[in-house]
Each structure stands twice: as C-alpha cells, then as structure tokens.
Design an enzyme around this catalytic site. Structure first.
Site, short mmCIF file in Angstrom:
data_model
loop_
_atom_site.label_atom_id
_atom_site.label_comp_id
_atom_site.label_asym_id
_atom_site.label_seq_id
_atom_site.Cartn_x
_atom_site.Cartn_y
_atom_site.Cartn_z
N SER A 221 -6.42 -37.02 16.98
CA SER A 221 -7.08 -35.83 17.54
C SER A 221 -8.51 -35.65 17.03
O SER A 221 -8.97 -34.53 16.80
CB SER A 221 -6.26 -34.56 17.25
OG SER A 221 -4.93 -34.74 17.66
N SER B 275 8.61 -42.96 27.02
CA SER B 275 7.76 -42.43 25.98
C SER B 275 8.57 -41.49 25.10
O SER B 275 9.45 -40.77 25.60
CB SER B 275 6.59 -41.66 26.62
OG SER B 275 5.75 -41.11 25.65
N ASN B 276 8.25 -41.52 23.83
CA ASN B 276 8.91 -40.63 22.85
C ASN B 276 10.41 -40.89 22.71
O ASN B 276 11.15 -40.01 22.27
CB ASN B 276 8.67 -39.15 23.21
CG ASN B 276 7.20 -38.79 23.18
OD1 ASN B 276 6.55 -38.94 22.16
ND2 ASN B 276 6.66 -38.36 24.31
N GLN C 229 5.35 -45.81 25.25
CA GLN C 229 4.23 -45.03 24.70
C GLN C 229 4.74 -44.14 23.58
O GLN C 229 5.73 -43.41 23.75
CB GLN C 229 3.56 -44.18 25.79
CG GLN C 229 2.28 -43.53 25.28
CD GLN C 229 1.49 -42.78 26.34
OE1 GLN C 229 1.25 -41.59 26.22
NE2 GLN C 229 1.08 -43.48 27.39
N PHE D 257 -2.44 -40.44 20.49
CA PHE D 257 -3.19 -39.86 19.35
C PHE D 257 -3.91 -40.95 18.55
O PHE D 257 -3.92 -40.93 17.31
CB PHE D 257 -2.28 -39.08 18.39
CG PHE D 257 -1.69 -37.82 18.93
CD1 PHE D 257 -2.36 -37.07 19.87
CD2 PHE D 257 -0.46 -37.35 18.49
CE1 PHE D 257 -1.81 -35.88 20.37
CE2 PHE D 257 0.10 -36.17 18.96
CZ PHE D 257 -0.58 -35.43 19.91
N PRO D 258 -4.54 -41.92 19.20
CA PRO D 258 -5.17 -43.02 18.44
C PRO D 258 -6.26 -42.55 17.49
O PRO D 258 -6.49 -43.18 16.46
CB PRO D 258 -5.73 -43.94 19.53
CG PRO D 258 -5.89 -43.07 20.73
CD PRO D 258 -4.76 -42.08 20.66
N LEU D 259 -6.92 -41.45 17.86
CA LEU D 259 -7.99 -40.95 16.98
C LEU D 259 -7.50 -39.81 16.09
O LEU D 259 -8.30 -39.11 15.46
CB LEU D 259 -9.20 -40.51 17.82
CG LEU D 259 -9.87 -41.64 18.61
CD1 LEU D 259 -10.93 -41.10 19.56
CD2 LEU D 259 -10.47 -42.69 17.67
N TYR E 103 0.15 -32.51 32.06
CA TYR E 103 -1.24 -32.30 31.67
C TYR E 103 -1.91 -31.40 32.70
O TYR E 103 -2.21 -31.80 33.81
CB TYR E 103 -2.02 -33.61 31.53
CG TYR E 103 -1.42 -34.61 30.54
CD1 TYR E 103 -0.47 -34.21 29.60
CD2 TYR E 103 -1.81 -35.94 30.54
CE1 TYR E 103 0.08 -35.11 28.70
CE2 TYR E 103 -1.27 -36.85 29.64
CZ TYR E 103 -0.32 -36.43 28.74
OH TYR E 103 0.22 -37.34 27.85
N LYS F 109 -16.00 -37.15 12.22
CA LYS F 109 -16.92 -36.02 12.48
C LYS F 109 -16.57 -34.76 11.70
O LYS F 109 -17.26 -33.77 11.81
CB LYS F 109 -16.97 -35.73 13.97
CG LYS F 109 -15.68 -35.23 14.58
CD LYS F 109 -15.93 -35.03 16.06
CE LYS F 109 -14.65 -34.75 16.79
NZ LYS F 109 -14.88 -34.71 18.22
N1 LIG Z 1 3.31 -39.58 25.63
C1 LIG Z 1 3.05 -38.47 24.98
O1 LIG Z 1 3.93 -37.66 24.67
C2 LIG Z 1 1.63 -38.18 24.61
C3 LIG Z 1 1.37 -37.22 23.61
C4 LIG Z 1 0.03 -37.00 23.28
C5 LIG Z 1 -0.98 -37.71 23.93
N2 LIG Z 1 -0.69 -38.61 24.90
C6 LIG Z 1 -1.74 -39.39 25.59
O2 LIG Z 1 -2.58 -39.97 24.62
C7 LIG Z 1 -3.94 -39.60 24.91
C8 LIG Z 1 -4.73 -39.58 23.64
O3 LIG Z 1 -4.29 -38.53 22.79
P1 LIG Z 1 -5.22 -37.27 22.50
O4 LIG Z 1 -6.28 -37.19 23.52
O5 LIG Z 1 -4.34 -36.09 22.36
O6 LIG Z 1 -5.77 -37.57 21.04
P2 LIG Z 1 -6.82 -38.64 20.45
O7 LIG Z 1 -7.10 -39.71 21.42
O8 LIG Z 1 -6.32 -38.99 19.12
O9 LIG Z 1 -8.11 -37.74 20.24
C9 LIG Z 1 -8.91 -37.40 21.33
C10 LIG Z 1 -9.93 -36.35 20.92
O10 LIG Z 1 -10.84 -36.85 19.94
C11 LIG Z 1 -12.16 -36.42 20.24
N3 LIG Z 1 -12.95 -37.63 20.57
C12 LIG Z 1 -12.64 -38.61 21.44
N4 LIG Z 1 -13.55 -39.58 21.43
C13 LIG Z 1 -14.47 -39.23 20.51
C14 LIG Z 1 -15.65 -39.82 20.05
N5 LIG Z 1 -16.08 -41.01 20.50
N6 LIG Z 1 -16.37 -39.18 19.09
C15 LIG Z 1 -15.96 -38.00 18.61
N7 LIG Z 1 -14.84 -37.38 19.01
C16 LIG Z 1 -14.10 -37.98 19.96
C17 LIG Z 1 -12.04 -35.45 21.41
O11 LIG Z 1 -11.78 -34.12 20.95
P3 LIG Z 1 -12.92 -33.12 20.43
O12 LIG Z 1 -14.17 -33.40 21.16
O13 LIG Z 1 -12.37 -31.75 20.65
O14 LIG Z 1 -13.03 -33.41 18.96
C18 LIG Z 1 -10.79 -35.96 22.10
O15 LIG Z 1 -10.17 -34.99 22.91
C19 LIG Z 1 -3.79 -38.26 25.63
O16 LIG Z 1 -4.96 -37.89 26.35
C20 LIG Z 1 -2.61 -38.54 26.50
O17 LIG Z 1 -3.01 -39.27 27.65
C21 LIG Z 1 0.61 -38.87 25.22
#
Ligand SMILES: NC(=O)c1ccc[n+]([C@@H]2O[C@H](COP(=O)([O-])OP(=O)(O)OC[C@H]3O[C@@H](n4cnc5c(N)ncnc54)[C@H](OP(=O)(O)O)[C@@H]3O)[C@@H](O)[C@H]2O)c1
Length: 310
Positions: free
Chosen positions: A210, A157-158, A177, A206-208, A59, A216
């Site tokens: 993305s 992870s993965n 993870q 990716f709980p949200l 990251y 929104k």
């Molecule tokens: N192990 C792995 O291979 C792997 C792969 C992917 C991710 N991860 C981990 O998982 C974490 C979460 O995944 P992610 O950040 O990619 O995706 P996510 O949690 O599904 O989505 C996060 C995005 O949603 C938006 N958001 C977050 N909170 C919000 C809210 N309250 N209201 C409106 N929009 C909101 C923001 O983007 P915008 O503002 O641009 O809309 C934010 O960057 C990563 O940060 C990382 O630590 C791990």
C-alpha cells in the site's frame, strides 16, 4: 516495450508490469478520485504499453469494471488488453456475502461481461472462497464458461492451500492471486512450491504494501487514510519497516532508480511470479511503475534484498 511473459500454462501473454485497479472508481479508497481521474489512469496505462488490467466486481463496486469497459471502447484497445476480473461478493441489502455457488458465478460472469462491454474475459477469478460450495464444483463452473468461450483462463484468490488443492483437483486452475510482498512472504512456504508443481502463475497483491515499499513515508508522515489501520503502518513495526526501506534506498540510489522499481523487479525474479499488478491513484504512478521494466537486478542485489527481508 518489455518482452511479454506467459501467465502459467495459459495462452495469455502480458507485459510483466500490470495495473491493479482497486482504487479506480472507488471513492472509499481515494476520496479525490472522480470518474475522470479513474479513466485517465486506465487510459495512461493502455496507451503506454501496459496490457494487463486487474479488476473485480467489488472495486467500486462495479465502477472499476465499468470505467475499464468505457476506456477500452474509447481507445480501441480491447483486443490488445488482457482483462482479469473477479467475483464472489453478493449484496444482501447493505450486507456483502461471499458466494461461490454455480448459479451466482454464472450470473457474475455475465454481469462482468456487460460492465466491461466485451464478449470474453481473459482471466476470471473466484475472489474469495465461501464456506459452503465444494471448491472443485465452483471451479467446474468456470471450466464450463471457459469451454463456452466466455472466459479464457481460470483463477482463484485468497484460497488456503487446502482450498486451492481441492479447487485444482482436475488441474483447471491457471492463476492464483494472493497477498505477497517483501513484508509478507508467507506464500513462499507452501503456495509457491504448489504453483511451480502445477504450472499455476502466482499474482501477488499489495506488492507495494500500500505504498510503504515506495520509500515515500518517514517517521513524521501523517497517515490519515485507511492505511492508518494497517499493522505495518503502526508503532514499532512502522519504524522498523522504514529502516528496512532505507536499506533498499541505498540499492536504488546506486542504480539511479526508485525504490518501487527494485521492489517490483525483485518480485519478477521469483519463480512462481510472472507479473505484478501495483495499484495506482494517479496516471504518473502508472508511468513510474512501468519504468521497472528498465531495471535489471544483479544476483548480488537480489540476494541483498532477500536478506533485508528474510
Ligand atoms: N485479490 C484480492 O483480494 C486483492 C486484494 C487487494 C488488492 N488486490 C489487487 O492488487 C492490486 C494492488 O494492490 P493495492 O493497489 O491495494 O496496493 P499496492 O499495489 O501495494 O499499493 C498501491 C498504492 O501505492 C501507491 N503507489 C503506487 N505506485 C506508486 C509509485 N510509483 N510511487 C509512489 N506511490 C505509489 C498508491 O497509493 P498512494 O498514492 O495513496 O500512496 C497506490 O494506490 C489492487 O489494485 C487490486 O487489483 C487484490
């Protein structure tokens, strides 16, 4: 502040709402993100009771870990914070290769310790499986580092279910993870039962979806960033996803909360899941996601969300 939860069989106790820091320090994911905004996101988190930070070498690369190290030093919050980081990516010139070899993992942990300005990492994951290293050997190195006190818990992870079983042959894996959200529930089939049988905690990424699961977006949204390439943001799938999010909106409106809150709260009702790590690109999102802790879903609501996405 919320009751802390124990991560699987580890001695790590965390606030169930953590923070994914993929976007912190990563200009590729957020062109507007400079170092100060990244610092602000982490600062806001740790000053508001969020104590579980998820990062990785890749990251940034490196910047997310460095920013976390800087902010924990500045705020004096290191001892109260559970840091999860990951390694496996190695640069060969411009190319990135995945490497789980013992020497590379040992060096990766040392490098992460330096960037994080700490002498222990709470949870260290092998970020991706490579093709060559026997998985039990890779995890064996992490066990060695755990015995030395450099890491406190072991994650992968993965990994496929087969790779996970091989990795966990000696019972050393504490946390897994993987991708999991309402749009992709495939982990429920084989991974979740294995987690439960083996006291491994499942941390969904990716709980949200993305941001899609925050409600929104609408059909007129102009999506110009990396999300435009994701299948669930395209064509008919996108329209169907918006329709389902509208069904979630009804539940959220009845409760007077945001859609993101009921989505995150729903994951926390899964047996295999102890904590979630939504990402954030602004401090307000961190604070907003923390409000999930005030949400209690009824059994009916849990089932209704399950039905919408079954
Ligand atoms: N192990 C792995 O291979 C792997 C792969 C992917 C991710 N991860 C981990 O998982 C974490 C979460 O995944 P992610 O950040 O990619 O995706 P996510 O949690 O599904 O989505 C996060 C995005 O949603 C938006 N958001 C977050 N909170 C919000 C809210 N309250 N209201 C409106 N929009 C909101 C923001 O983007 P915008 O503002 O641009 O809309 C934010 O960057 C990563 O940060 C990382 O630590 C791990």
């Amino acid at each position: 502040m919320a009751q802390k939860v124990r991560l699987g069989k580890t001695d790590l106790y965390v606030n169930p709402i953590g923070l994914g820091t993929n976007a912190v320090g990563a200009a590729r994911l957020n062109p507007d993100l400079d170092g100060e905004l990244g610092r602000d996101i982490i600062r806001t988190a740790v000053q508001n009771g969020l104590d579980f930070l998820d990062t990785a070498f890749i990251y940034g690369p490196r910047r997310s870990e460095e920013i976390i190290g800087e902010v924990l030093k500045e705020t004096g919050k290191r001892s109260e914070t559970i840091i999860a980081t990951k390694g496996a990516h190695r640069f060969e010139g411009e190319d990135v290769v995945v490497d789980n070899s013992p020497n590379f993992l040992r060096k990766s942990v040392e490098d992460s310790l330096n960037r994080l300005q700490t002498d222990y990492i709470d949870l260290y994951y092998i970020h991706f499986p490579d093709e060559d290293t026997p998985k039990a050997e890779a995890v064996g190195v992490l066990k060695e580092l755990k015995d030395q006190g450099k890491i406190r818990a072991i994650g992968v992870s993965n990994f496929s279910i087969e790779q996970l079983k091989e990795a966990n042959i000696d019972g050393y894996v504490d946390v897994y993870q993987g991708e999991y959200n309402l749009l992709n529930r495939s982990a429920e089939k084989e991974l979740f039962p294995y987690m439960l049988e083996n006291s491994i905690s499942f941390v969904p990424y990716f709980p949200l979806a993305s941001g899609l699961l925050t409600g929104k977006f609408n059909q007129d949204s102009q999506i110009t960033d990396a999300r435009a390439r994701k299948p669930h943001f395209q064509g008919e799938a996108f329209i169907q996803n918006l329709e389902k999010v509208d069904q979630l909106r009804k539940i959220a409106d009845t409760k007077g909360v945001d859609i993101a809150h009921i989505v995150l709260a729903w994951y926390l009702t899964r047996d295999a899941v102890d904590t979630v790590i939504p990402g954030a690109k602004r401090p307000e999102q961190v604070l907003n996601n923390l409000k999930t802790l005030e949400v209690n879903l009824t059994e009916e609501e849990i089932q209704e969300i399950d039905r919408i996405y079954s």
